[in-house]
Design a protein around this motif. Sequence first.
Motif, short mmCIF file in Angstrom:
data_model
loop_
_atom_site.label_atom_id
_atom_site.label_comp_id
_atom_site.label_asym_id
_atom_site.label_seq_id
_atom_site.Cartn_x
_atom_site.Cartn_y
_atom_site.Cartn_z
N ALA A 141 2.73 1.59 -3.10
CA ALA A 141 1.66 1.96 -4.96
C ALA A 141 1.40 3.36 -4.44
O ALA A 141 0.89 4.35 -5.19
CB ALA A 141 -0.07 1.14 -4.41
N GLY A 142 0.42 4.29 -3.35
CA GLY A 142 0.31 4.86 -2.71
C GLY A 142 1.19 6.29 -3.06
O GLY A 142 1.03 6.85 -3.74
N TRP A 143 3.01 5.56 -2.75
CA TRP A 143 3.78 7.09 -3.07
C TRP A 143 3.89 6.54 -4.15
O TRP A 143 4.28 7.93 -5.35
CB TRP A 143 4.59 6.44 -2.23
N LEU A 144 3.50 5.86 -5.21
CA LEU A 144 4.28 5.68 -6.75
C LEU A 144 2.80 6.84 -7.05
O LEU A 144 2.71 7.63 -8.59
CB LEU A 144 3.81 4.12 -7.05
N TYR B 169 -1.77 3.30 1.13
CA TYR B 169 -1.59 3.47 0.54
C TYR B 169 -1.39 5.27 0.89
O TYR B 169 -1.23 6.54 -0.06
CB TYR B 169 -2.93 3.49 -0.53
N TYR B 170 -2.38 5.21 1.37
CA TYR B 170 -2.48 6.84 2.47
C TYR B 170 -1.28 7.75 2.81
O TYR B 170 -1.26 8.62 1.39
CB TYR B 170 -3.50 6.67 3.65
N GLY C 33 0.85 -1.55 0.03
CA GLY C 33 0.06 0.34 0.13
C GLY C 33 0.89 1.40 0.29
O GLY C 33 0.49 2.38 -1.11
N ILE C 34 1.87 1.38 0.88
CA ILE C 34 3.11 2.37 1.22
C ILE C 34 3.75 2.61 -0.24
O ILE C 34 3.67 3.45 -1.14
CB ILE C 34 4.34 2.47 2.01
#
Length: 129
Positions: free
Chosen positions: A52-55, A123-124, A49-50
């Motif tokens: 994907a969210g950063w990307l 993700y957030y 999630g981290i």
Amino acid sequence: MNILVKLALVAAAGGIGAVCRYLIELWLKATPMGFATWVINSLGCLLIGIAAGWLVNTNCGWNENARTAFALLTMTGFCGGFSTFSSFTLDCVKYYENGHFMIWVIFGTMTVFVGLFGCAIGYYIGKQL
């Protein structure tokens, strides 16, 4: 980026993810069956999630090749080697097979919901980086 480079990135990061998974399993060896898998799947959901969210953060300034390499290394490679639901489902089957119906339900439900929640939080967080 050619396919051989992509395969090498996934293989290298996947191997590292698998080794990390194994080390956590050794570390949590004395815990009840399935707990290590739950921890690993939950961490894996948070990490993917981290990443994907950063990307998706348009402010990162990376070109397409760098973004692809990052995704292959972190999400496909590391997280793929680190956390799979195949181990989760096998643990669930073992609980059920051994007559531990309530543990089967609680373990299965907790894993899915904590994983979804961890991925959403990650993700957030990733979008904020």
